[in-house]
Write an enzyme that holds these catalytic residues in place. Structure first.
Site, PDB file in Angstrom:
ATOM      1  N   ASN A  62       0.830  -1.198   0.000  1.00 47.27           N
ATOM      2  CA  ASN A  62       0.000   0.000   0.000  1.00 47.27           C
ATOM      3  C   ASN A  62       0.870   1.256   0.000  1.00 47.27           C
ATOM      4  OD1 ASN A  62       0.533  -0.944   2.766  1.00 47.27           O
ATOM      5  ND2 ASN A  62      -0.839   0.641   3.493  1.00 47.27           N
ATOM      6  N   GLU A  64       0.227   5.224   0.757  1.00 49.30           N
ATOM      7  CA  GLU A  64      -0.684   6.272   1.209  1.00 49.30           C
ATOM      8  C   GLU A  64      -0.222   7.643   0.712  1.00 49.30           C
ATOM      9  OE1 GLU A  64      -2.040   4.142   5.378  1.00 49.30           O
ATOM     10  OE2 GLU A  64      -0.858   5.967   5.484  1.00 49.30           O
ATOM     11  N   CYS A  73      -4.144   0.771  -2.599  1.00 52.49           N
ATOM     12  CA  CYS A  73      -4.006  -0.453  -1.814  1.00 52.49           C
ATOM     13  C   CYS A  73      -3.015  -1.396  -2.491  1.00 52.49           C
ATOM     14  CB  CYS A  73      -5.352  -1.160  -1.705  1.00 52.49           C
ATOM     15  SG  CYS A  73      -6.643  -0.185  -0.918  1.00 52.49           S
ATOM     16  N   GLU A  75      -3.324  -4.560  -3.132  1.00 49.91           N
ATOM     17  CA  GLU A  75      -3.972  -5.439  -4.100  1.00 49.91           C
ATOM     18  C   GLU A  75      -4.137  -4.762  -5.459  1.00 49.91           C
ATOM     19  OE1 GLU A  75      -4.887  -4.695  -0.949  1.00 49.91           O
ATOM     20  OE2 GLU A  75      -6.418  -6.110  -0.248  1.00 49.91           O
ATOM     21  N   CYS A 112     -10.482  -4.408   0.478  1.00 52.85           N
ATOM     22  CA  CYS A 112     -11.508  -3.376   0.631  1.00 52.85           C
ATOM     23  C   CYS A 112     -12.473  -3.438  -0.561  1.00 52.85           C
ATOM     24  CB  CYS A 112     -10.862  -1.991   0.732  1.00 52.85           C
ATOM     25  SG  CYS A 112     -10.242  -1.341  -0.838  1.00 52.85           S
ATOM     26  N   CYS A 115     -10.851  -2.776  -3.965  1.00 48.91           N
ATOM     27  CA  CYS A 115     -10.023  -3.912  -4.387  1.00 48.91           C
ATOM     28  C   CYS A 115     -10.886  -5.093  -4.801  1.00 48.91           C
ATOM     29  CB  CYS A 115      -9.067  -4.312  -3.275  1.00 48.91           C
ATOM     30  SG  CYS A 115      -7.784  -3.075  -2.988  1.00 48.91           S
TER      31      CYS A 115
END
Length: 160
Positions: A62, A64, A73, A75, A112, A115
């Protein structure tokens, strides 16, 4: 008359002794990129590893950003890289490992919503499920046979 729509979902749980060599390698690859995550705001590190049908394995974490919607993210990062560079090679499995930086403990996470929908896009594109492996603090793999186990009412299902 009112209709009811029900969908049954399930995950399989595998102890470390039950892991396949392939699954173990994918989990370890995801774990190996955790510390490279750029997560100065949440201190929540996520690594993901993706196995393609041709045997290639890619990993990402990830990233940010102070403008929170701009981050990505793990994924989606690994799927975007693999599908951007190998658009005709089917993804088979994705492994996800997460931990809290402050206490160093593994955290059980599922992809999430963004994703999940991204994984769904590639399942639809290749007309084949992508196995999702999620490591928990007990060193067990929670395995979903495809995104329908995590996202039963997918966007593309609404009119099918």
């Amino acid at each position: 008359m009112t209709k009811k729509i029900e969908i049954k979902v399930s995950l399989e749980v595998f102890s470390k002794e039950e892991w396949t060599e392939e699954d173990a390698g994918l989990i370890e690859k995801a774990r190996s990129v955790l510390e490279n995550a750029h997560a100065p705001y949440s201190n929540f590190l996520v690594g993901a590893a993706l196995l393609l049908e041709d045997g290639n394995v890619f990993a990402a974490n990830n990233q940010e950003n102070a403008s929170f919607p701009v981050g990505i993210c793990a994924e989606r990062a690994v799927l975007s890289y693999a599908m951007g560079n190998f658009p005709h090679v089917r993804p088979l499995k994705i492994a996800i490992v997460a931990k809290r930086r402050l206490d160093g403990e593994l955290a059980t996470v599922t992809p999430c919503g963004l994703c999940r929908q991204t994984i769904n896009e590639y399942e639809v594109k290749f007309n084949h499920p992508i196995e999702i492996l999620m490591l928990n603090p007990q060193e067990e793999i929670l395995k979903a046979s495809g995104i329908d186990q995590l996202l039963p009412f997918k966007f593309n299902d609404l009119n099918s």
